[in-house]
Design a protein around this motif. Structure first.
Motif, PDB file in Angstrom:
ATOM      1  N   TRP A  58       0.828  -1.202   0.000  1.00 31.62           N
ATOM      2  CA  TRP A  58       0.000   0.000   0.000  1.00 31.62           C
ATOM      3  C   TRP A  58       0.864   1.253   0.000  1.00 31.62           C
ATOM      4  CZ3 TRP A  58      -5.049  -0.054  -0.877  1.00 31.62           C
ATOM      5  CH2 TRP A  58      -5.775  -1.215  -0.617  1.00 31.62           C
ATOM      6  N   SER A  59       0.371   2.292  -0.674  1.00 33.40           N
ATOM      7  CA  SER A  59       1.023   3.606  -0.669  1.00 33.40           C
ATOM      8  C   SER A  59      -0.042   4.672  -0.458  1.00 33.40           C
ATOM      9  CB  SER A  59       1.731   3.873  -1.999  1.00 33.40           C
ATOM     10  OG  SER A  59       2.747   2.922  -2.232  1.00 33.40           O
ATOM     11  N   LEU A  60       0.281   5.692   0.332  1.00 27.39           N
ATOM     12  CA  LEU A  60      -0.638   6.811   0.503  1.00 27.39           C
ATOM     13  C   LEU A  60      -0.676   7.643  -0.773  1.00 27.39           C
ATOM     14  CD1 LEU A  60       0.259   8.060   4.097  1.00 27.39           C
ATOM     15  CD2 LEU A  60      -1.843   6.905   3.394  1.00 27.39           C
ATOM     16  N   LEU A  61      -1.833   8.205  -1.068  1.00 29.09           N
ATOM     17  CA  LEU A  61      -1.926   9.138  -2.192  1.00 29.09           C
ATOM     18  C   LEU A  61      -1.348  10.474  -1.726  1.00 29.09           C
ATOM     19  CD1 LEU A  61      -5.419   8.348  -3.739  1.00 29.09           C
ATOM     20  CD2 LEU A  61      -3.191   7.842  -4.681  1.00 29.09           C
ATOM     21  N   SER A  62      -0.344  10.934  -2.440  1.00 28.76           N
ATOM     22  CA  SER A  62       0.349  12.165  -2.059  1.00 28.76           C
ATOM     23  C   SER A  62       1.040  12.726  -3.296  1.00 28.76           C
ATOM     24  CB  SER A  62       1.381  11.870  -0.968  1.00 28.76           C
ATOM     25  OG  SER A  62       2.433  11.065  -1.499  1.00 28.76           O
ATOM     26  N   ASN A  63       1.949  13.677  -3.075  1.00 29.95           N
ATOM     27  CA  ASN A  63       2.643  14.284  -4.208  1.00 29.95           C
ATOM     28  C   ASN A  63       3.610  13.324  -4.893  1.00 29.95           C
ATOM     29  OD1 ASN A  63       4.475  14.168  -2.126  1.00 29.95           O
ATOM     30  ND2 ASN A  63       5.275  16.251  -2.419  1.00 29.95           N
ATOM     31  N   LYS A  64       3.742  12.105  -4.359  1.00 32.39           N
ATOM     32  CA  LYS A  64       4.578  11.099  -5.016  1.00 32.39           C
ATOM     33  C   LYS A  64       3.852  10.412  -6.178  1.00 32.39           C
ATOM     34  CE  LYS A  64       7.397  10.073  -0.942  1.00 32.39           C
ATOM     35  NZ  LYS A  64       7.859   9.026   0.011  1.00 32.39           N
ATOM     36  N   ASN A  65       2.516  10.448  -6.124  1.00 31.26           N
ATOM     37  CA  ASN A  65       1.743   9.778  -7.178  1.00 31.26           C
ATOM     38  C   ASN A  65       0.586  10.618  -7.701  1.00 31.26           C
ATOM     39  OD1 ASN A  65      -0.088   9.327  -4.892  1.00 31.26           O
ATOM     40  ND2 ASN A  65       1.331   7.664  -4.365  1.00 31.26           N
ATOM     41  N   LEU A  66       0.419  11.830  -7.153  1.00 34.82           N
ATOM     42  CA  LEU A  66      -0.634  12.747  -7.584  1.00 34.82           C
ATOM     43  C   LEU A  66      -0.018  14.017  -8.158  1.00 34.82           C
ATOM     44  CD1 LEU A  66      -3.191  12.477  -4.631  1.00 34.82           C
ATOM     45  CD2 LEU A  66      -3.335  11.385  -6.884  1.00 34.82           C
ATOM     46  N   PHE A  67      -0.627  14.525  -9.224  1.00 34.13           N
ATOM     47  CA  PHE A  67      -0.099  15.705  -9.900  1.00 34.13           C
ATOM     48  C   PHE A  67      -1.249  16.643 -10.262  1.00 34.13           C
ATOM     49  CE2 PHE A  67       2.687  12.153 -10.482  1.00 34.13           C
ATOM     50  CZ  PHE A  67       3.967  12.662 -10.346  1.00 34.13           C
ATOM     51  N   TYR A  68      -0.974  17.938 -10.175  1.00 29.22           N
ATOM     52  CA  TYR A  68      -1.991  18.921 -10.521  1.00 29.22           C
ATOM     53  C   TYR A  68      -1.516  19.770 -11.688  1.00 29.22           C
ATOM     54  CZ  TYR A  68       0.791  22.576  -8.236  1.00 29.22           C
ATOM     55  OH  TYR A  68       1.788  23.465  -7.903  1.00 29.22           O
ATOM     56  N   VAL A  69      -2.455  20.419 -12.337  1.00 26.15           N
ATOM     57  CA  VAL A  69      -2.123  21.322 -13.439  1.00 26.15           C
ATOM     58  C   VAL A  69      -1.898  22.704 -12.868  1.00 26.15           C
ATOM     59  CG1 VAL A  69      -2.905  22.337 -15.596  1.00 26.15           C
ATOM     60  CG2 VAL A  69      -3.493  19.974 -15.057  1.00 26.15           C
ATOM     61  N   LYS A  70      -0.722  23.248 -13.085  1.00 28.35           N
ATOM     62  CA  LYS A  70      -0.389  24.552 -12.521  1.00 28.35           C
ATOM     63  C   LYS A  70      -1.197  25.634 -13.190  1.00 28.35           C
ATOM     64  CE  LYS A  70       3.488  27.535 -11.340  1.00 28.35           C
ATOM     65  NZ  LYS A  70       4.954  27.739 -11.404  1.00 28.35           N
TER      66      LYS A  70
END
Length: 701
Positions: free
Chosen positions: A689-701
């Motif tokens: 398991w991995s937490l959802l965070s900036n390691k796997n989530l990305f946003y559009v600037k």
């Protein structure tokens, strides 16, 4: 997409720690300034059966070979309000269509699909629970059919009273609606009529159901408006079982007048419960049709012949509904509540070939009146004739008279619309959008979704008026999706790779010119194929040939930054709410799911990001919170920890994703400045398991 069979859901519905009631969230008191809402749903009434939509055109042609019906009261409703020329049912058959209306969910996310008649409506937000929590009195009258099958009647798991209605009066089972004289059971056997949990059919001799439901609806409205709850707004779901099925006739002419003193009346006398419960059942033909003739052979030199009795019956059944609408409209005027009452009239699916009449009667054919209108297709088809609904809206002083609304919409949009009109926050779970801006001309309209999936073993009828390519065409697994003016249709789907037929239904409503072969529509073709996978979840009780296909990623690849963007919406919300139509109080960026610093304790945070799937495969997502939350992947429901969610309960869902970026929305209530320990994690098949965070989530600037 999401492997969660309706009989074995991973969700457990208990009391959340915020101590809202399990079945109905905490009330948000409203004054009578909130409008009353009456939603009138007919059964198998076609787009073409109503005067302003199609029948008046036939009349104006003065062609003796084209018999026509008259609907003066519905025409008047259109003249004083609005008509929707591009509103769709969510399915081409009643149960899933009605369930989608009740929950605001399209058929990609709904729990009642295909021919799942009598399957229980899920224990979640409905129009009734939402409006009841907003201070509304709620009543359901007529056909239900979403109660759940059980031998322990009348304690059905999804009795209307367990889905937000204070009062239910009508048919519980789907098949009961195939008979319009419940006490006599003239053609389909005796039926039960339930007053909440009591079967009162024994008191309803000679009660024709269109009259019965109308008289009871009038009685309920009068009692409400003249009682101690008069300041409380009301929501009524009035579901007629006509003109579907047996095509029985009333006992007599519609009573003169209308409203408070005239028209249909509830007498409350056993043996004559309503004022038309006398005379001979199944005998009255409307005088406009009793001696009607037509040119059956399209030869002016030969005599015209009488309408077959089947069509006299069909037209009389529809005219009876029309008279009922006039009666109810007059009642609202008599009670001085017309300007504070939003009334919607529509149907659940296209016209039917079913009639269930004794031998000797001609079988019902929607061709006789052109009940499918200017389209091809009937009930159980996803051609326009099976899905396009004759929808009218009336709200004097709020909707401009004679308005025509041509923007695409669905029955599942009414939940968000009623919430908007009542100034109640609509649950995030709903797929629909508010139609209030297009109804009133105030506010900015949003683009909605039009999507249908359905499976049926029959064929499109072999009608001469239909395009030759679809006469007698096998249905099988079907889909319909609309982008702007373009509709994509698939029949007998074998795989996700099957091409859609593509039609411009604005310029070509009959769907005669398939544009799919034109190279200029190839991008639309691929977009449709992707969208129908991205906007749905798997239902184990309604399997599809494309269930195991990996969900396509978003084409976005540039301008992405690690983390999540967020928007904060201020409000003491009783449930996780949709962001549609709302202005954010503040917004920002974060590395992980955590409370946002806005100096406001109560509200909802909407996190948005793209989940990066490194390779194609199965991904399991887990959600756990001590508050309330809801998660979408693309446009599909992923995880629901809102209505009835047990605090701290971990919920799981597995989906198959293609490699790439997949948009995720995470809705979370923020109470007293915290998120209730929200935890969202995932794992690839065979990994930890991995937490959802900036390691796997990305946003559009």
């Amino acid at each position: 997409m999401i492997k969660r069979p309706w009989k074995a859901s991973v969700m457990v519905f208990l009391f959340p720690i915020t101590l809202f009631p399990a079945l109905v969230p905490a009330q948000v008191t409203k004054s009578k300034a909130a409008p009353n809402v009456i939603f009138i749903l007919t059964d198998d009434l076609g787009y073409g059966d109503i005067g302003v939509f199609f029948q008046n055109q036939r009349q104006q042609k003065a062609n003796k070979a084209l018999p026509f019906q008259l609907t003066p009261h519905l025409d008047q409703m259109a003249a004083s309000g609005a008509k929707f020329t591009h509103q769709y049912s969510n399915a081409p058959v009643c149960a899933p269509s009605r369930a989608s209306f009740m929950t605001g969910m399209n058929q990609g996310n709904a729990s009642v699909r295909d021919n799942q008649f009598d399957k229980q409506l899920e224990n979640n937000h409905t129009i009734a629970t939402m409006l009841k929590a907003g201070g509304y009195a709620t009543a359901a009258i007529g056909k239900w059919g979403l109660q759940g099958e059980t031998k322990d009647e009348p304690n059905w798991p999804a009795h209307p009273s367990k889905r937000g209605f204070d009062q239910f009066f009508g048919y519980m089972r789907h098949a009961d609606g195939h008979e319009h004289y419940p006490y006599e059971g003239l053609y389909r056997g005796k039926k039960q009529v339930w007053d909440n949990y009591n079967d009162v059919a024994a008191t309803l001799s000679k009660c024709y159901t269109t009259d019965l439901w109308t008289a009871y609806a009038k009685k309920w409205i009068v009692t409400h408006e003249q009682g101690k709850e008069a300041k409380q707004p009301f929501f009524m779901f009035l579901a007629y079982d006509a003109p579907h099925a047996v095509l029985e006739l009333p006992t007599q002419a519609y009573p003169k007048g209308g409203g408070l003193k005239g028209g249909l009346q509830w007498t409350d006398s056993k043996g004559s419960m309503i004022n038309t419960a006398s005379g001979e059942i199944d005998t009255y033909v409307h005088p406009d049709y009793a001696n009607a003739t037509y040119d059956n052979d399209q030869n002016a030199a030969t005599p015209e012949i009488a309408w077959p009795d089947t069509y006299k019956r069909y037209a009389t059944a529809n005219r009876r509904i029309d008279d009922a609408i006039g009666d109810l409209t007059q009642l609202l005027k008599d009670l001085n509540i017309a300007e504070n009452t939003l009334v919607i009239f529509t149907s659940d699916n296209g016209p039917s070939i079913e009639s269930y009449l004794p031998k000797g009667f001609a079988p019902n054919s929607p061709e006789f009146f052109g009940s499918f209108g200017p389209f091809d297709g009937i009930k159980r088809d996803v051609w326009e004739g099976g899905l396009r609904m004759p929808t009218l809206a009336s709200w004097p002083g709020h909707i401009a008279p004679g308005k025509t609304i041509s923007s695409p919409s669905m029955l599942s949009d009414w939940m968000a619309t009623f919430a908007d009109a009542a100034k109640i926050a609509v649950p995030a779970r709903t797929d629909g959008i508010s139609l209030l801006p297009v109804l009133t001309g105030k506010g900015k309209p949003e683009a909605g979704q039009v999507y249908v999936e359905y499976s049926e073993g029959g064929k499109t009828p072999d009608f001469k008026s239909f395009e030759e390519s679809r006469r007698g065409r096998k249905r099988g697994q079907m889909q319909m999706i609309r982008f702007g003016d373009l509709v994509g249709v698939r029949y007998q789907i074998k795989s996700a790779a099957d091409d859609f037929e593509i039609y411009n239904v604005v310029t070509d409503p009959k769907e005669t010119k398939n544009l799919a072969a034109d190279p200029g529509y190839q991008k639309i073709q691929e977009k449709m194929k992707a969208k129908v996978l991205q906007g749905r979840r798997i239902d184990g009780e309604a399997p599809r040939p494309y269930d195991g296909v990996a969900i396509p990623a978003s084409p976005i690849s540039k301008g992405l930054k690690p983390g999540l963007s967020w928007r904060f919406f201020k409000g003491d919300f009783p449930w996780v709410v949709s962001e549609k139509g709302k202005l954010a109080e503040k917004k920002g960026v974060t590395e992980r799911l955590k409370p946002v610093s806005v100096n406001i304790k109560e509200g909802m945070v909407l996190y948005e990001a793209y989940f990066s799937a490194p390779k194609e495969g199965n991904y399991t997502f887990s959600l756990q919170t001590k508050g309330k939350a809801y998660v979408r992947l693309h446009e599909a429901e992923l995880l629901d920890a809102d209505f009835g969610y047990a605090s701290g309960k971990e919920t799981f869902t597995t989906v198959r994703l293609k490699a790439g970026y997949h948009p995720v929305k995470i809705y979370a209530l923020q109470k007293s400045g915290n998120l209730g320990e929200l935890m969202l994690k995932y794992r690839e098949e065979g990994t930890d398991w991995s937490l959802l965070s900036n390691k796997n989530l990305f946003y559009v600037k």
